[in-house]
Design a protein around this motif. Structure first.
Motif, short mmCIF file in Angstrom:
data_model
loop_
_atom_site.label_atom_id
_atom_site.label_comp_id
_atom_site.label_asym_id
_atom_site.label_seq_id
_atom_site.Cartn_x
_atom_site.Cartn_y
_atom_site.Cartn_z
N CYS A 1 63.00 72.21 92.25
CA CYS A 1 61.72 71.82 92.82
C CYS A 1 60.60 72.69 92.27
O CYS A 1 60.82 73.57 91.45
N GLY A 2 59.41 72.43 92.77
CA GLY A 2 58.25 73.24 92.42
C GLY A 2 57.77 74.03 93.62
O GLY A 2 57.50 75.21 93.54
N ASP A 3 57.75 73.40 94.78
CA ASP A 3 57.25 74.01 96.01
C ASP A 3 58.38 74.00 97.03
O ASP A 3 58.82 72.93 97.49
N LYS A 4 58.84 75.15 97.40
CA LYS A 4 59.99 75.24 98.31
C LYS A 4 59.65 74.92 99.76
O LYS A 4 60.54 74.85 100.60
N SER A 5 58.37 74.70 100.08
CA SER A 5 58.02 74.37 101.46
C SER A 5 58.61 73.02 101.89
O SER A 5 58.67 72.73 103.08
#
Length: 176
Positions: free
Chosen positions: A121-125
């Motif tokens: 992914c790019g954003d782990k949120s």
């Protein structure tokens, strides 16, 4: 009974990216003083005129191909896999050439994990899990479950999260 879900970061948690970065830098430039890494990223601990090379190393298409496995991670993750739903979560999109090598690395060193449990992914949120083990506070701050910081030289001053210093401590936390 539903198993709890544990998301685990790859670089600097399962794979020794910093070790490789330091070896590459030292081969090309000069020794890195480990004391200067205390509380800093490598690019902050070396000569300012060399700081750009860290990103160059990371963007090399083969950088992630042969990282060393963090001590005890294989045994602990395998034991955790029996009790928890394990997902390996890596912000691979920042280094798009890393995807293939990271996938192969996980298959080689953690063959008991199914490819469906790899999250690039790019954003782990976006990750929904009960726990996230990560070395970067920025990923833990946006996580909705229980954040666990894995010690790396750059995060030694971080006090906002429950800390594990190595994989033996991860085992103590999740397997006892």
């Amino acid at each position: 009974m539903t198993k709890k879900r544990v998301a685990i970061d790859m670089d600097e948690v399962m794979a020794d990216a910093l070790g490789k970065l330091v070896r590459l830098y030292e081969k090309e430039y000069e020794p890195v003083d480990p004391d200067k890494l205390h509380g800093k990223l490598l690019e902050q601990a070396i000569r300012p005129e060399h700081s750009h090379v860290v990103r160059e190393y990371l963007f090399d298409k083969d950088f992630f191909k042969d990282l060393e496995v963090m001590p005890d991670s294989q045994e602990v993750v395998k034991a955790m896999h029996e009790r928890y739903e394990i997902f390996i979560v890596t912000a691979a999109m920042e280094f798009p050439d890393s995807l293939w090598h990271k996938y192969n690395w996980l298959q080689e060193h953690f063959p008991f994990l199914h490819w469906k449990n790899f999250v690039f992914c790019g954003d782990k949120s976006i990750i929904q899990a009960d726990y996230l083990i990560d070395d970067h506070p920025k990923n833990l701050l946006t996580f909705s479950g229980e954040p666990v910081i894995f010690t790396s030289p750059h995060n030694v001053h971080e006090t906002r999260f429950r800390r594990v210093n190595n994989w033996k401590e991860v085992g103590d936390m999740f397997l006892e």
